[in-house]
Design a protein around this motif. Structure first.
Motif, PDB file in Angstrom:
ATOM      1  N   MET A  73      -5.755   6.431   1.738  1.00 56.16           N
ATOM      2  CA  MET A  73      -5.231   7.709   1.263  1.00 56.16           C
ATOM      3  C   MET A  73      -3.826   7.611   0.701  1.00 56.16           C
ATOM      4  SD  MET A  73      -4.945   9.555   4.995  1.00 56.16           S
ATOM      5  CE  MET A  73      -6.654   9.204   5.390  1.00 56.16           C
ATOM      6  N   ALA A  74      -2.999   6.682   1.162  1.00 59.60           N
ATOM      7  CA  ALA A  74      -1.652   6.562   0.612  1.00 59.60           C
ATOM      8  C   ALA A  74      -1.683   6.087  -0.830  1.00 59.60           C
ATOM      9  CB  ALA A  74      -0.816   5.599   1.456  1.00 59.60           C
ATOM     10  N   GLU A  75      -2.785   5.474  -1.248  1.00 63.09           N
ATOM     11  CA  GLU A  75      -2.950   5.044  -2.627  1.00 63.09           C
ATOM     12  C   GLU A  75      -3.830   6.010  -3.410  1.00 63.09           C
ATOM     13  OE1 GLU A  75      -2.903   0.306  -2.600  1.00 63.09           O
ATOM     14  OE2 GLU A  75      -3.995   1.138  -0.883  1.00 63.09           O
ATOM     15  N   GLU A  76      -4.780   6.661  -2.742  1.00 61.36           N
ATOM     16  CA  GLU A  76      -5.672   7.589  -3.424  1.00 61.36           C
ATOM     17  C   GLU A  76      -5.050   8.971  -3.606  1.00 61.36           C
ATOM     18  OE1 GLU A  76      -9.936   7.469  -2.516  1.00 61.36           O
ATOM     19  OE2 GLU A  76      -9.468   5.948  -1.019  1.00 61.36           O
ATOM     20  N   ASP A  77      -4.275   9.415  -2.630  1.00 62.38           N
ATOM     21  CA  ASP A  77      -3.648  10.736  -2.715  1.00 62.38           C
ATOM     22  C   ASP A  77      -2.236  10.664  -2.142  1.00 62.38           C
ATOM     23  OD1 ASP A  77      -3.045  13.397  -2.975  1.00 62.38           O
ATOM     24  OD2 ASP A  77      -4.888  14.136  -2.012  1.00 62.38           O
ATOM     25  N   PRO A  78      -1.339   9.912  -2.808  1.00 67.30           N
ATOM     26  CA  PRO A  78       0.012   9.748  -2.261  1.00 67.30           C
ATOM     27  C   PRO A  78       0.785  11.060  -2.165  1.00 67.30           C
ATOM     28  CG  PRO A  78      -0.137   8.854  -4.487  1.00 67.30           C
ATOM     29  CD  PRO A  78      -1.528   9.143  -4.053  1.00 67.30           C
ATOM     30  N   ALA A  79       0.491  12.022  -3.047  1.00 68.25           N
ATOM     31  CA  ALA A  79       1.207  13.297  -2.983  1.00 68.25           C
ATOM     32  C   ALA A  79       0.899  14.014  -1.678  1.00 68.25           C
ATOM     33  CB  ALA A  79       0.828  14.169  -4.180  1.00 68.25           C
ATOM     34  N   LEU A  80      -0.371  14.006  -1.261  1.00 65.17           N
ATOM     35  CA  LEU A  80      -0.743  14.635   0.008  1.00 65.17           C
ATOM     36  C   LEU A  80      -0.067  13.933   1.176  1.00 65.17           C
ATOM     37  CD1 LEU A  80      -2.537  16.418   1.867  1.00 65.17           C
ATOM     38  CD2 LEU A  80      -4.268  14.608   1.718  1.00 65.17           C
ATOM     39  N   VAL A  81      -0.129  12.604   1.189  1.00 64.50           N
ATOM     40  CA  VAL A  81       0.454  11.855   2.300  1.00 64.50           C
ATOM     41  C   VAL A  81       1.965  12.095   2.368  1.00 64.50           C
ATOM     42  CG1 VAL A  81       0.883   9.545   3.218  1.00 64.50           C
ATOM     43  CG2 VAL A  81      -1.368  10.126   2.285  1.00 64.50           C
ATOM     44  N   THR A  82       2.617  12.057   1.229  1.00 62.32           N
ATOM     45  CA  THR A  82       4.063  12.279   1.210  1.00 62.32           C
ATOM     46  C   THR A  82       4.409  13.679   1.698  1.00 62.32           C
ATOM     47  OG1 THR A  82       4.282  10.749  -0.657  1.00 62.32           O
ATOM     48  CG2 THR A  82       6.127  12.231  -0.235  1.00 62.32           C
ATOM     49  N   ALA A  83       3.669  14.667   1.244  1.00 59.86           N
ATOM     50  CA  ALA A  83       3.945  16.044   1.664  1.00 59.86           C
ATOM     51  C   ALA A  83       3.760  16.195   3.169  1.00 59.86           C
ATOM     52  CB  ALA A  83       3.022  17.017   0.910  1.00 59.86           C
ATOM     53  N   GLU A  84       2.721  15.582   3.725  1.00 57.01           N
ATOM     54  CA  GLU A  84       2.490  15.697   5.167  1.00 57.01           C
ATOM     55  C   GLU A  84       3.560  14.948   5.960  1.00 57.01           C
ATOM     56  OE1 GLU A  84       0.593  17.539   6.907  1.00 57.01           O
ATOM     57  OE2 GLU A  84      -0.641  18.394   5.316  1.00 57.01           O
ATOM     58  N   LEU A  85       4.020  13.835   5.461  1.00 53.31           N
ATOM     59  CA  LEU A  85       5.099  13.126   6.159  1.00 53.31           C
ATOM     60  C   LEU A  85       6.383  13.941   6.096  1.00 53.31           C
ATOM     61  CD1 LEU A  85       4.519   9.397   5.112  1.00 53.31           C
ATOM     62  CD2 LEU A  85       3.876  10.535   7.251  1.00 53.31           C
ATOM     63  N   ARG A  86       6.644  14.555   4.980  1.00 54.71           N
ATOM     64  CA  ARG A  86       7.856  15.399   4.894  1.00 54.71           C
ATOM     65  C   ARG A  86       7.750  16.599   5.826  1.00 54.71           C
ATOM     66  NH1 ARG A  86      11.542  14.172   1.318  1.00 54.71           N
ATOM     67  NH2 ARG A  86      11.114  12.741  -0.409  1.00 54.71           N
ATOM     68  N   MET A 108       0.817  -1.218   0.000  1.00 51.92           N
ATOM     69  CA  MET A 108       0.000   0.000   0.000  1.00 51.92           C
ATOM     70  C   MET A 108       0.851   1.269   0.000  1.00 51.92           C
ATOM     71  SD  MET A 108      -1.228   0.862   3.863  1.00 51.92           S
ATOM     72  CE  MET A 108      -1.045   2.597   3.467  1.00 51.92           C
ATOM     73  N   TRP A 109       2.116   1.155   0.435  1.00 50.65           N
ATOM     74  CA  TRP A 109       2.992   2.324   0.522  1.00 50.65           C
ATOM     75  C   TRP A 109       3.812   2.540  -0.752  1.00 50.65           C
ATOM     76  CZ3 TRP A 109       2.177   5.699   4.183  1.00 50.65           C
ATOM     77  CH2 TRP A 109       1.665   5.288   5.428  1.00 50.65           C
ATOM     78  N   ARG A 110       3.525   1.801  -1.823  1.00 47.92           N
ATOM     79  CA  ARG A 110       4.418   1.779  -2.985  1.00 47.92           C
ATOM     80  C   ARG A 110       4.719   3.167  -3.539  1.00 47.92           C
ATOM     81  NH1 ARG A 110      -0.540   0.039  -3.795  1.00 47.92           N
ATOM     82  NH2 ARG A 110      -1.813   0.827  -5.538  1.00 47.92           N
ATOM     83  N   HIS A 111       3.729   4.064  -3.591  1.00 51.75           N
ATOM     84  CA  HIS A 111       3.959   5.401  -4.143  1.00 51.75           C
ATOM     85  C   HIS A 111       4.709   6.287  -3.150  1.00 51.75           C
ATOM     86  CE1 HIS A 111       1.209   4.102  -7.211  1.00 51.75           C
ATOM     87  NE2 HIS A 111       0.175   4.084  -6.382  1.00 51.75           N
ATOM     88  N   VAL A 112       4.232   6.300  -1.921  1.00 56.40           N
ATOM     89  CA  VAL A 112       4.832   7.150  -0.885  1.00 56.40           C
ATOM     90  C   VAL A 112       6.263   6.714  -0.591  1.00 56.40           C
ATOM     91  CG1 VAL A 112       4.652   7.848   1.534  1.00 56.40           C
ATOM     92  CG2 VAL A 112       2.584   7.678   0.125  1.00 56.40           C
ATOM     93  N   ALA A 113       6.479   5.419  -0.474  1.00 59.04           N
ATOM     94  CA  ALA A 113       7.807   4.898  -0.133  1.00 59.04           C
ATOM     95  C   ALA A 113       8.828   5.238  -1.204  1.00 59.04           C
ATOM     96  CB  ALA A 113       7.737   3.382   0.067  1.00 59.04           C
ATOM     97  N   ALA A 114       8.443   5.129  -2.465  1.00 60.08           N
ATOM     98  CA  ALA A 114       9.383   5.429  -3.551  1.00 60.08           C
ATOM     99  C   ALA A 114       9.819   6.886  -3.502  1.00 60.08           C
ATOM    100  CB  ALA A 114       8.742   5.102  -4.895  1.00 60.08           C
ATOM    101  N   ASP A 115       8.896   7.779  -3.189  1.00 64.01           N
ATOM    102  CA  ASP A 115       9.240   9.201  -3.088  1.00 64.01           C
ATOM    103  C   ASP A 115      10.143   9.455  -1.889  1.00 64.01           C
ATOM    104  OD1 ASP A 115       8.961  12.040  -2.209  1.00 64.01           O
ATOM    105  OD2 ASP A 115       7.630  12.182  -3.941  1.00 64.01           O
ATOM    106  N   LEU A 116       9.757   8.934  -0.718  1.00 62.26           N
ATOM    107  CA  LEU A 116      10.546   9.196   0.488  1.00 62.26           C
ATOM    108  C   LEU A 116      11.942   8.594   0.403  1.00 62.26           C
ATOM    109  CD1 LEU A 116       7.881   8.592   3.288  1.00 62.26           C
ATOM    110  CD2 LEU A 116       8.785  10.790   2.516  1.00 62.26           C
TER     111      LEU A 116
END
Length: 287
Positions: free
Chosen positions: A269-282, A39-47
């Motif tokens: 949300m990590a799959e529906e809006d990974p950009a938002l999740v990544t930005a908030e984690l950063r 489920m983290w495939r998009h967010v994890a690749a960015d981080l």
């Protein structure tokens, strides 16, 4: 980004499977139900472009070991949180940021309460702490959480009922909880359904613990005045407005250094809006 897949012993006769990539300050990402670390495939690749990213399958899920859930503590969030700390330590990370979604968020919260010396930052995606979750479920609105009550029943019946229609049961949540069906493509959906079908007893044991020992642990912490001492970000659908409670207020009692962000996407949300999740984690990692 190429992820390395490893298996790491974390407890007696229990190994976790994890995907690891990147370098830099570490962050551990914990999946929810009915999913795996995928489920983290998009967010994890960015981080992973500037962080060490560790994505395990939780005890009882995915490719990780699934010990028999005979004892009340086998799938307590305390035990599962200790797994995560042991995994990170085995990978050379004594201090790390931690983000969890759904079941993984409950594990992350417990890790933050039990191991504040290890968890530097904490993010929770779309849950309340266990004690508050049960407190807000009442009346006909509680039907949204029917699975919580089903899997809280004594061993035997829930497992048999779910096994009788496992793909329909797990698929129900993948359909109901997403606002964008394209966010979970067919090949990923098959991974989730296959993994869940193979893990019915341990998934039920995880949920059963949240109606028992996990509540006891939360009550003890609340009575002792324990809180999450690290910066905390909560991303959450507006369940408070739907079910009639103040989600941010409930969270503030546990997390004095809180950023509470309502989201408009669905539960995954990590799959529906990974950009938002990544930005908030950063953003969290800068606090």
């Amino acid at each position: 980004m190429n992820f390395q897949h490893v298996r790491v012993p974390v407890a007696d006769n229990v190994e976790l499977s994890a995907a690891i990539a990147g370098s830099g300050s570490p962050i551990v990402l914990l999946h929810g139900f009915p999913q795996t670390h995928l489920m983290w495939r998009h967010v994890a690749a960015d981080l992973a472009t500037d962080h060490t990213v560790i994505c395990p399958d939780l005890r009882g899920y995915g490719a990780s070991d699934k010990p028999a859930g005979d004892g009340p503590d086998t799938y307590s969030k305390r035990t599962m949180a200790a797994d995560v700390v042991a995994l990170a330590r085995a990978l050379g990370q004594d201090r790390f940021a931690l983000a969890g979604h759904d079941r993984g968020a409950l594990v992350a919260i417990r890790a933050g309460l039990d191991h504040p010396e290890n968890v530097t930052h904490l993010a929770s995606l779309d849950v309340l702490p266990t004690l508050d979750m049960w407190d807000v479920m009442h009346g006909v609105s509680a039907q949204v959480g029917f699975h919580l009550y089903l899997m809280a029943q004594p061993p035997g019946l829930p497992e048999r009922m779910i096994a009788g229609a496992s793909d329909e049961f797990f698929g129900h949540f993948l359909d109901l909880w997403t606002n964008d069906p394209k966010a979970i493509p067919d090949d990923v959906r098959r991974v989730y359904l296959d993994a869940s079908r193979a893990a019915i007893p341990s998934i039920v044991a995880d949920y059963r613990a949240s109606a028992g020992v996990d509540v006891e642990h939360d009550r003890a912490d609340r009575a002792a005045g324990r809180t999450l001492t690290m910066p905390v970000t909560v991303l959450q659908q507006d369940w408070g407005a739907m079910l009639g409670f103040d989600a941010a207020g409930l969270w503030k009692a546990w997390a004095p250094d809180l950023r509470h962000v309502p989201v408009t996407c669905g539960h995954f949300m990590a799959e529906e809006d990974p950009a938002l999740v990544t930005a908030e984690l950063r953003e969290l990692l800068t606090r």
